[in-house]
Design an enzyme around this catalytic site. Structure first.
Site, short mmCIF file in Angstrom:
data_model
loop_
_atom_site.label_atom_id
_atom_site.label_comp_id
_atom_site.label_asym_id
_atom_site.label_seq_id
_atom_site.Cartn_x
_atom_site.Cartn_y
_atom_site.Cartn_z
N ASN A 179 -73.67 -11.10 -26.59
CA ASN A 179 -73.98 -10.14 -25.74
C ASN A 179 -74.44 -8.86 -26.33
OD1 ASN A 179 -70.99 -9.58 -26.26
ND2 ASN A 179 -71.11 -10.91 -25.64
N HIS B 150 -73.44 -9.26 -29.81
CA HIS B 150 -72.72 -9.92 -30.57
C HIS B 150 -72.43 -11.59 -30.64
CE1 HIS B 150 -69.01 -12.67 -31.20
NE2 HIS B 150 -68.82 -13.02 -30.05
N HIS C 96 -72.94 -15.75 -32.17
CA HIS C 96 -72.52 -16.47 -32.66
C HIS C 96 -73.21 -17.67 -33.64
CE1 HIS C 96 -68.50 -17.58 -29.78
NE2 HIS C 96 -68.88 -15.75 -29.84
N ASP D 178 -81.89 -3.20 -48.10
CA ASP D 178 -81.97 -2.67 -46.66
C ASP D 178 -81.75 -1.94 -45.70
OD1 ASP D 178 -86.01 -4.45 -47.68
OD2 ASP D 178 -84.75 -2.59 -48.21
N HIS E 262 -64.70 -15.84 -35.87
CA HIS E 262 -65.05 -15.88 -34.81
C HIS E 262 -66.37 -15.65 -34.88
CE1 HIS E 262 -65.24 -13.33 -30.56
NE2 HIS E 262 -66.50 -14.22 -31.00
N TYR F 68 -70.53 2.20 -50.37
CA TYR F 68 -69.75 1.88 -51.30
C TYR F 68 -69.60 0.28 -51.08
CZ TYR F 68 -69.09 0.37 -46.55
OH TYR F 68 -68.93 0.19 -44.95
O1 LIG Z 1 -67.12 -15.20 -28.42
C1 LIG Z 1 -67.91 -15.29 -26.98
C2 LIG Z 1 -66.26 -16.69 -26.67
O2 LIG Z 1 -65.27 -16.90 -27.92
C3 LIG Z 1 -68.27 -14.95 -25.90
O3 LIG Z 1 -69.12 -14.11 -26.89
C4 LIG Z 1 -68.99 -15.18 -25.31
O4 LIG Z 1 -68.83 -16.26 -24.80
C5 LIG Z 1 -70.21 -14.36 -24.53
O5 LIG Z 1 -69.46 -14.16 -23.43
P1 LIG Z 1 -69.87 -13.52 -22.34
O6 LIG Z 1 -71.16 -14.57 -21.90
O7 LIG Z 1 -70.28 -12.27 -22.74
O8 LIG Z 1 -68.73 -12.93 -21.21
#
Ligand SMILES: O=C(CO)[C@@H](O)[C@@H](O)COP(=O)(O)O
Length: 230
Positions: free
Chosen positions: A28, A94, A96, A119, A168, A226
């Protein structure tokens, strides 16, 4: 909310699958309108294939939905915690993404090993501590944001615009949503490079501080970066 910010956040979210940073609905992107104290963020669980700018959700700084027919991303409390703590941040991502997430699962910071890293990031990309059972069972997303903010407490967040949350995955940020996505792409690339480099030479050493300083300062101006050993 101005449609321009919704368009900007939509375009940034659509860059995630384009750069191979997400699968399915993972990940997201958000951006903040600090004048109006509102945040635009990706809707939760909506496919990137069908998403539109009008689907972006507008929330206030407490996470209350002000505009939008969908629920805001489940990670909204994490984004809001960072916006509240760091006034320099204008956009947050965010994902994965595979290699950065692998370093997070290994509990290791992504080491600064070369100029590609230097960079964009003025230090290793830190891995947070584990969240406690209470933090996980409480407001997990809010506590994730607080753990990130504490990990950054003594740093200038735009000097190392990313972190990996233990077990995570990566969060990246910047002055805008587009810059945050750029930093997320670089984070995944340097995570992959560091993984391969470690396999080639388990005894490698971090980038020399003078080379780090030369490259980061060239893009970002003189700074007191740092984190580097040596
Ligand atoms: O990290 C996770 C779930 O572990 C969330 O970022 C991912 O499933 C996306 O969720 P959303 O669709 O943004 O609510």
């Amino acid at each position: 909310m101005t449609d321009a910010l919704k368009e900007e956040v939509y375009a940034a979210n659509m860059a995630l699958p384009r750069h191979g940073l997400v699968t399915f609905t993972w990940g997201n992107v958000s951006a903040i309108d600090r004048d109006r104290q509102r945040v635009v963020i990706k809707p939760s669980g909506i496919s990137y294939d069908t998403m539109t700018p009008e689907d972006m959700v507008v929330v206030d700084m407490q996470g209350n939905v002000l505009e939008g027919k969908y629920r805001p991303s489940s990670d909204t409390p994490t984004h809001l915690a960072l916006y509240r703590r760091f006034a320099q941040i204008g956009g947050i991502v965010h994902t994965h993404s595979t290699h950065a997430t692998a370093w997070a699962q290994a509990g290791l910071s992504i080491p600064a090993l070369g100029t590609t890293h230097a960079d964009y990031f003025a230090s290793d990309i830190p891995c947070t501590r584990a969240l406690t059972e209470e933090e996980v069972n409480g407001d997990y997303e809010l506590n994730t944001g607080l753990v990130i903010a504490d990990a950054l407490a003594n740093s200038q967040p735009l000097h190392t615009p990313g972190i990996i949350v233990y077990q995570h995955g990566p969060f990246a940020w910047g002055k805008t949503a587009d810059e945050a996505v750029h930093n997320a792409v670089v984070m995944e690339e340097v995570a992959k490079m560091a993984w391969i480099a470690h396999g080639l030479n388990p005894h490698l050493t971090p980038i020399d501080s003078y080379l780090m300083e030369k490259h980061f300062s060239r893009k970002h101006g003189p700074h007191a970066y740092y984190g580097q050993a040596k």
